[in-house]
Structure formats: structure tokens, C-alpha cells
Design a protein around this motif. Structure first.
Motif, short mmCIF file in Angstrom:
data_model
loop_
_atom_site.label_atom_id
_atom_site.label_comp_id
_atom_site.label_asym_id
_atom_site.label_seq_id
_atom_site.Cartn_x
_atom_site.Cartn_y
_atom_site.Cartn_z
N HIS A 76 0.84 -1.20 0.00
CA HIS A 76 0.00 0.00 0.00
C HIS A 76 0.87 1.25 0.00
O HIS A 76 0.64 2.20 -0.77
CB HIS A 76 -0.91 0.02 1.23
N SER A 77 1.89 1.27 0.88
CA SER A 77 2.77 2.43 1.00
C SER A 77 3.54 2.68 -0.29
O SER A 77 3.73 3.84 -0.70
CB SER A 77 3.75 2.23 2.16
N LEU A 80 1.32 4.27 -2.75
CA LEU A 80 1.10 5.65 -2.30
C LEU A 80 2.27 6.54 -2.70
O LEU A 80 2.07 7.67 -3.17
CB LEU A 80 0.91 5.68 -0.78
N THR A 279 -8.36 -4.71 3.78
CA THR A 279 -7.06 -4.15 3.40
C THR A 279 -6.61 -4.66 2.05
O THR A 279 -6.18 -3.89 1.19
CB THR A 279 -6.01 -4.51 4.46
N LEU A 283 -6.18 -2.78 -1.52
CA LEU A 283 -4.88 -2.89 -2.20
C LEU A 283 -5.08 -3.37 -3.64
O LEU A 283 -4.41 -2.89 -4.56
CB LEU A 283 -3.97 -3.86 -1.44
N ASN A 286 -6.19 -0.46 -5.72
CA ASN A 286 -5.06 0.41 -6.05
C ASN A 286 -4.17 -0.21 -7.12
O ASN A 286 -3.62 0.48 -7.98
CB ASN A 286 -4.25 0.72 -4.80
N ILE A 311 -4.53 7.49 -3.45
CA ILE A 311 -4.34 8.15 -2.15
C ILE A 311 -5.60 8.02 -1.30
O ILE A 311 -5.54 7.76 -0.09
CB ILE A 311 -3.96 9.63 -2.35
N TYR A 314 -5.84 4.56 0.06
CA TYR A 314 -4.85 4.38 1.13
C TYR A 314 -5.38 4.97 2.44
O TYR A 314 -5.26 4.35 3.51
CB TYR A 314 -3.53 5.06 0.75
N THR A 317 -7.89 2.75 3.90
CA THR A 317 -7.24 1.59 4.53
C THR A 317 -6.77 1.95 5.93
O THR A 317 -6.96 1.18 6.89
CB THR A 317 -6.04 1.11 3.68
#
Length: 324
Positions: A76-77, A80, A279, A283, A286, A311, A314, A317
Motif C-alpha cells: 500500500h505504501s 502511495l 485491506t 490494495l 489500487n 491516495i 490508502y 485503509t
């Protein structure tokens, strides 16, 4: 003392990750392998090394939720990071200008996340191995992605890279670049591990160990190498290297999940909490968005909408993790 260790580790990680991207950029030119192959299967693995330590440690602590959460949170990060830099450098339209072969990497990542999402609900155990069939499928897809990228990388890629970089006098020899890359990768592994454990201790000391803020601190710490490598690659006008490092890191993170599944008794994803379903589904959304952004010819005015949605998902999440 732990705060000082954390700050020192941050500085070392930032400096090392910056050099890592520079060496990777030089290797991609000197070797002729191109940014796509180097970024996806060399730079990505190096920047994902802190996740290896964190996730494997969670298995030995018999905490499948932490292991699975680390991988999903890292992916996820990473997406992002790519979305934020796409907005910051929106005039360059980074995602629509990177090499078209990046769509293969993005697509493989989407398929691997889809398989992982299904495995949370149901799986088929492979006899005598002790892992679910999803682990075998993820490994097959990862190896297939390596083969596809190796077969397609380099064809016309040099034409997409910045001409300024190609005109500059090369600062490194191949030997210097490779040795420098290996050393900085080892430094990032050590400093990233220090970031993880010192950040976790800080969270406990400040009373934030079980809170959203504590989790955010660890996630931000382990994402520092990816942030700096993408930033450095963009400063070198190498959008291909920046995107490939993120896509490749997400692929490698799922391989880490498979390794942890092998180390864990039973199916790791089946043992994890069902709260991870939301989650992983966000994901997956995204991953679909980033695949669309890379594959489509976005010449319309509102180019940034996929990044804005990434974003948003995220943030959703993070809200979900805070609530549960």
C-alpha cells in the motif's frame, strides 16, 4: 538512547538509498540491461530488504497477523509513494510517459494480489509442503514476470530515457557501480532493520504500541528506502527506474509472504485475521488503478485521477485499520 538510534538510522537510510538509486542508474546504462530490468529485479529487492527482517521476525514471534499486515501495508505504501510523486511531478505525467513494458510488471502485481485476496477466504493445501496453492501460483507468476521482463526489456527503452543523462560523462565504472550498489544495499538492510526495531520500541515507550500512530511510524520507517530511491531516480530524469523499483518491490514483497508461509506451520493467510480482507481488497483496487494508469494513453486534462484515487483508498485503509 533509542530515539538517537532511530534518528541515526533515518539519516543513514536516506543517504544510502540516494546512493543506491545513483548506482542502479549507472548499472542500467553501463550493463545495457536498461532501467526496467535493473529497477524491477535489482533495485526493488535491495530496497525491500527491511521488510524481509520485519516479516520473518513476525513468523518467529508466531504472529501471522503482523507478518501479513507488514506485506500488505508495505505494498500500500509503495503505491502511495508512486501516486504522491506522480502528483508532485504532474506536469511530467510520469505514469503515462514510462516505458510501456511497465504494464507487464503492474499486471503481474495485480494478479498476485488477486490470488492473495482469494487465499484469505479459501485455499487448497499442497500435501507434504505445508503451504497453500496460492504460494505456488505467486512463485510461478514471479518467475514468469522475470522471464517476460528479461525478454522485453531494452527494446526501445533507451529512447524513452532522458537524453541529458546519456550525454553526461559517466561517473562510475561498472565495477565501481556494482560494488557501490552491494555495499549500500547491505547498509540499507542494517539501517532499515534498526529503523524497524527502534521505531517499534519508541512506539511502546510512548504508549503508542497498539495504536494507529505506532503502526504508522513503523510503516513510514520501512518505506524510507523506496521514497528516496524514487526521488533520486526522478531527479536523474529516470522515470522508468522510479516506477520499476516500486512495481518490483511489490512483487518481491509477495515472494517474502510465500517464504513466510513456508516457515509457518499451516497456511499463513488462513491463520491471519479476517480484518485483512478489507485491506487486501483496497490494495487490489489500487493495483488495478496503477495498472490502468500505466497501460492507458492518458492525454486528457484530468490526468491525475488514478493517483488521487490511490491516495483516497490508502486513507480508507488507514481508517479501517484504526477502527478495527
Amino acid at each position: 538512547m533509542v530515539f538517537l538510534i532511530f534518528l541515526i538510522a533515518v539519516v543513514i537510510t536516506v543517504v544510502s538509498a540516494t546512493k543506491l538509486s545513483t548506482y542502479a542508474d549507472a548499472i542500467s546504462r553501463l550493463s545495457g540491461l536498461g532501467s526496467l530490468l535493473i529497477g524491477t529485479f535489482l533495485l526493488a529487492v535491495a530496497t525491500a530488504l527491511p521488510e524481509v527482517t520485519t516479516t520473518v521476525s513476525a513468523i518467529y514471534l508466531d504472529n501471522p497477523d503482523l507478518a501479513v499486515g507488514n506485506i500488505f501495508g508495505s505494498n500500500h505504501s509503495n503505491l502511495l509513494i508512486l501516486a504522491v510523486f506522480d502528483l508532485v511531478f504532474r506536469k511530467r505525467k510520469m505514469l503515462s510517459h514510462i516505458h510501456r513494458q511497465q504494464r507487464y510488471t503492474a499486471l503481474f502485481g495485480m494478479l498476485m494480489i488477486l490470488i492473495t485476496a482469494i487465499a484469505i477466504f479459501t485455499t487448497v493445501e499442497i500435501p507434504f509442503i505445508g503451504v497453500g496453492i496460492e504460494s505456488l501460483l505467486i512463485i510461478v507468476l514471479y518467475l514468469l514476470s522475470l522471464w517476460v521482463i528479461q525478454r522485453t526489456a531494452g527494446a526501445g527503452e533507451e529512447e524513452d530515457e532522458a537524453t541529458e543523462a546519456s550525454r553526461e560523462e559517466e561517473k562510475y565504472s561498472m565495477k565501481h557501480a556494482v560494488i557501490g550498489f552491494i555495499i549500500t544495499a547491505i547498509v540499507i538492510f542494517i539501517s532499515g532493520t534498526a529503523l524497524t526495531f527502534s521505531g517499534d520500541e519508541i512506539a511502546v515507550i510512548t504508549g503508542l504500541g497498539s495504536s494507529f500512530v505506532g503502526s504508522f511510524l513503523i510503516a513510514a520507517s520501512t518505506s524510507l528506502p523506496e521514497v528516496m530511491t524514487v526521488w533520486t531516480a526522478l531527479k536523474l530524469n529516470n522515470e522508468n527506474l522510479a516506477a520499476a523499483s516500486i512495481f518490483g518491490s511489490n512483487l518481491f514483497n509477495l515472494v517474502i509472504l510465500v517464504v513466510c508461509d513456508l516457515l509457518y506451520t499451516g497456511s499463513l493467510l488462513q491463520a491471519a485475521s479476517m480484518s485483512h480482507t478489507v485491506t487486501v481488497l483496497l490494495l487490489l483496487m489500487n493495483s488495478i488503478l496503477i495498472s490502468y494508469a500505466v497501460s492507458s494513453d492518458q492525454r486528457h486534462r484530468f490526468y491525475t485521477w488514478p493517483s488521487l484515487l490511490i491516495i483516497l483508498f490508502y486513507v480508507l485503509t488507514m481508517l479501517w485499520l484504526y477502527i478495527v
